[in-house]
Scaffold this active site. Structure first.
Site, PDB file in Angstrom:
ATOM      1  N   GLU A   4       0.839  -1.201   0.000  1.00 15.06           N
ATOM      2  CA  GLU A   4       0.000   0.000   0.000  1.00 15.06           C
ATOM      3  C   GLU A   4       0.876   1.254   0.000  1.00 15.06           C
ATOM      4  O   GLU A   4       0.587   2.232  -0.698  1.00 15.06           O
ATOM      5  CB  GLU A   4      -0.930   0.008   1.218  1.00 15.06           C
ATOM      6  CG  GLU A   4      -1.834  -1.217   1.373  1.00 15.06           C
ATOM      7  CD  GLU A   4      -2.891  -1.361   0.291  1.00 15.06           C
ATOM      8  OE1 GLU A   4      -2.846  -0.615  -0.702  1.00 15.06           O
ATOM      9  OE2 GLU A   4      -3.773  -2.225   0.435  1.00 15.06           O
TER      10      GLU A   4
ATOM     11  N   TYR B 183       1.755   6.743  -7.011  1.00 14.78           N
ATOM     12  CA  TYR B 183       0.954   7.922  -7.300  1.00 14.78           C
ATOM     13  C   TYR B 183       1.823   9.173  -7.310  1.00 14.78           C
ATOM     14  O   TYR B 183       1.588  10.097  -8.097  1.00 14.78           O
ATOM     15  CB  TYR B 183      -0.180   8.062  -6.275  1.00 14.78           C
ATOM     16  CG  TYR B 183      -1.072   6.853  -6.184  1.00 14.78           C
ATOM     17  CD1 TYR B 183      -1.510   6.196  -7.334  1.00 14.78           C
ATOM     18  CD2 TYR B 183      -1.478   6.344  -4.948  1.00 14.78           C
ATOM     19  CE1 TYR B 183      -2.320   5.075  -7.250  1.00 14.78           C
ATOM     20  CE2 TYR B 183      -2.293   5.223  -4.863  1.00 14.78           C
ATOM     21  CZ  TYR B 183      -2.708   4.589  -6.013  1.00 14.78           C
ATOM     22  OH  TYR B 183      -3.508   3.478  -5.941  1.00 14.78           O
TER      23      TYR B 183
ATOM     24  N   HIS C 179      -4.603  -8.567  -2.169  1.00 12.68           N
ATOM     25  CA  HIS C 179      -5.146  -8.035  -0.918  1.00 12.68           C
ATOM     26  C   HIS C 179      -6.601  -8.465  -0.744  1.00 12.68           C
ATOM     27  O   HIS C 179      -7.037  -8.810   0.358  1.00 12.68           O
ATOM     28  CB  HIS C 179      -5.057  -6.503  -0.915  1.00 12.68           C
ATOM     29  CG  HIS C 179      -3.680  -5.983  -1.166  1.00 12.68           C
ATOM     30  ND1 HIS C 179      -3.419  -4.660  -1.463  1.00 12.68           N
ATOM     31  CD2 HIS C 179      -2.474  -6.617  -1.170  1.00 12.68           C
ATOM     32  CE1 HIS C 179      -2.119  -4.496  -1.644  1.00 12.68           C
ATOM     33  NE2 HIS C 179      -1.539  -5.670  -1.479  1.00 12.68           N
TER      34      HIS C 179
END
EC number: 1.17.4.1
Length: 340
Positions: A118, A125, A221
């Site tokens: 994560e 990003y 996930h």
């Protein structure tokens, strides 16, 4: 519900007595002796799927972005801001609210790996934002300033806060697992599809590739939480009451409404291949698959309206049905298995 004991040499728990939560493990992560074989397979998959954001070429995207329509730029920026928020939230949520109460060491390991991934998505990003924006704060602060985005984020964060606050019961922890299944299996997907729509038109191909890597991680996930839920169903069938199912379905219905509304907001009927109806049907379809994966009947009975998205979510050397979670093989490994 107590936090797991990290150092527990006095544990007498046998392998068969091990539990997803509520167990008494000695805390040692021993991949040669474990109860949940699916956790080892997931770990191997996560390890084989290791990738790094800087490996993705974004040079052309910087040029493409300048020639996007205003509607496309708006959509791209909003999607990035939303994804940044969710992965930031999830990085901390896993370590602070979930992993401390999971008493199976092999599952602890997978959750730790997920938390790393994560954070790696947040780095991804950043690479995307830096490639297309001279003022990165405009996108990073958008989640605070855009009313629709703030509304969605506030609700998602509120679900986690409600589950984390007060006395933690077995049911609350189980509902937290369902909340994570929903986060990993619904709340990312309108944004992913939006980026793939740009790629489908030959624009922002580096961004599409980055999202492919991210979505491949999100599938593992999703599988992690679905397998946790299904393992708890076997260990604690007493928790799976009609009342629990209604609570879960209520969570799913709210998530479908929220994500469908978000998808309509970011596209505004100006992105080729998307209408408000198509977006909602797509999210309903995903919700049905998620419910079926954890032993519940479908809620909506919706068919997949945009199957081309599946092609953009896959790799040439990886054949994965992202929506069934049925993995045949993966890109950097050699282990074959049908299901979890």
């Amino acid at each position: 519900m107590q936090r797991k004991t990290i150092y527990n040499p006095e544990s007498k728990e046998s392998l068969n007595e091990r539990r997803v939560f509520g167990g008494d493990s000695d805390g040692m992560i021993n991949f040669t002796r474990l109860k949940y074989e699916w956790a080892l397979r997931l770990w191997d998959m996560m390890e084989a799927n290791t990738w790094f954001p800087r490996e993705v070429q974004m040079t052309q995207d910087a040029k493409d972005y300048m020639y996007l329509t205003e509607a496309e730029k708006r959509m791209y920026d909003l999607v990035l801001s939303q994804l940044i928020f969710m992965d930031s939230l999830q990085t901390n949520n896993l370590m602070d609210n979930i992993n401390p109460y999971i008493t199976a060491p092999e599952i602890n390991a997978c959750l730790s790996r997920q938390s790393y991934e994560e954070a790696n998505h947040s780095k991804s990003y950043a690479v995307m934002v830096e490639s297309i924006s001279d003022n990165t704060d405009l996108i990073y602060d958008m989640w605070k300033k855009d009313a629709k985005l703030k509304e969605k984020n506030t609700y998602i964060a509120g679900v986690y806060e409600d589950l984390a606050n007060g006395e933690l019961t077995d049911e609350k922890l189980l509902l937290a697992m369902f909340a994570n299944q929903i986060l990993e299996g619904l709340y990312f997907y309108a944004g992913f599809a939006a980026i793939y729509a740009l790629g489908k038109s030959g624009k922002m191909l580096g961004s599409s590739q980055m999202i492919r890597f991210i979505q491949r991680d999100e599938v593992t996930h999703l599988l992690l939480f679905q397998n946790m839920i299904n393992s708890v169903r076997k260990e604690r069938p007493d928790l799976f009451t009609a009342e629990l199912e209604e609570k879960v379905r209520k969570m799913f219905r709210k998530a479908v409404d929220l994500e469908s509304s978000w998808g309509a907001y970011i596209t505004q009927g100006q992105i080729l291949g998307f209408t408000d109806g198509i977006i909602r049907q797509y999210i309903e379809y995903l919700a049905d698959r998620r419910l079926e994966a954890v032993g519940y009947k479908a809620e909506y009975g919706s068919k997949h309206p945009i199957p081309w998205v599946d092609g953009y979510a896959s790799f040439n050397d990886q054949r994965t049905n992202f929506f069934e979670g049925n993995v045949v093989n993966y890109s950097k490994g050699s282990i074959d298995f049908d299901d979890f």
